[in-house]
Design an enzyme around this catalytic site. Structure first.
Site: not given
Length: 270
Positions: A131, A127-129, A218
């Site tokens: 999220t 999961l990105d920063l 995104r």
């Protein structure tokens, strides 16, 4: 879909591979090391290429080396412990932490906020920063790979708060799959979950996908002219975030993990 509640009392410790029946035939070293939690298949292939994995002190030349067990195998000069039974944890990742072991810029990672006392665990996907939401963690590299493998089409569902005009035609196009800058995405099942309060430009969407490419949601929203202001993963395969609070961890019962490991699709992907 099973919902995660408060952590349950731990049952008996799973027996190690040393206590289990030995394999009937040799297996690839990369697969056994992944099962032992030494890293993902890709990590192990890289370590072998760098000469960091040895058998009886002699560096291995290929991840396809066949072995019966991990006796005499070392990584970075340290003996590899016998593989434990596969374990799986649900973690509510908060926004603002990286899904990584470390960050050269000093930003916090999931390992900085995970509760103490857990075994060595690897994230299933990322999961990105910014999220938040459900992140699966496991000690078993083969299970990690099987859950991540696009060919296994394990669904992930997200709630997405966006600003902008949501067009039904765009959502229908996502279901057919789209191509952005030469990269093919989809199909993605997207629908309007609910609109925010009167006068607000915010809309909540539900989006389910099976590939999980880098920053996929995104990028898809940006292509539809939508600005993502919050992104929460609510489920991964049969597991749901439920009421699990941020930074909390819940271990999946051993019986459920065993059934998952035996699933024909995941077993073939492993």
């Amino acid at each position: 879909m099973r919902k995660a509640g408060s952590p349950q009392p731990r049952g008996p410790r799973p027996r190690s591979a040393a206590a289990a029946d030995p394999p009937a035939r040799p297996e690839r070293i990369a697969k056994l090391l992944a099962r032992a939690g030494a890293g993902s298949r890709r990590d192990i292939e890289r370590m072998i290429a760098e000469g960091r994995v040895a058998r009886d002190g002699v560096p291995l030349a290929t991840p396809a080396t066949l072995v019966m067990n991990l006796e005499g195998i070392s990584v970075d000069g340290k003996p590899v412990e016998a593989a434990q039974a596969a374990r799986l944890f649900l973690f509510h990742k908060p926004a603002g932490v990286l899904t990584a072991a470390r960050d050269s810029s000093g930003r916090p990672t999931i390992y900085d906020v995970l509760p103490q006392g857990l075994p060595r665990l690897m994230p299933v996907g990322r999961l990105d920063l910014m999220t938040e939401g459900l992140l699966l963690l496991t000690n078993d590299g083969a299970l990690k790979r099987a859950l991540e493998l696009p060919a296994n089409a394990v669904p992930r569902t997200y709630r997405v708060r966006v600003r902008g005009e949501v067009r039904q035609a765009d959502l229908e196009q996502l279901a057919m799959g789209v191509e952005l800058e030469g990269v093919r995405y989809g199909p993605v099942d997207a629908s309007i979950d609910r609109r925010a309060s009167t006068g607000s430009a915010n809309i909540w969407l539900s989006m389910t996908l099976t590939e999980g490419k880098n920053r996929e949601i995104r990028k898809l929203c940006a292509a539809m002219g939508l600005e993502v202001s919050r992104l929460i993963r609510t489920s991964f395969g049969p597991f749901s975030l439920g009421s699990l609070p941020p930074r909390a961890v819940h271990e999946v019962p051993a019986g459920e993990v065993a059934r998952l490991v035996r699933h024909p699709r995941l077993r073939a992907g492993a």
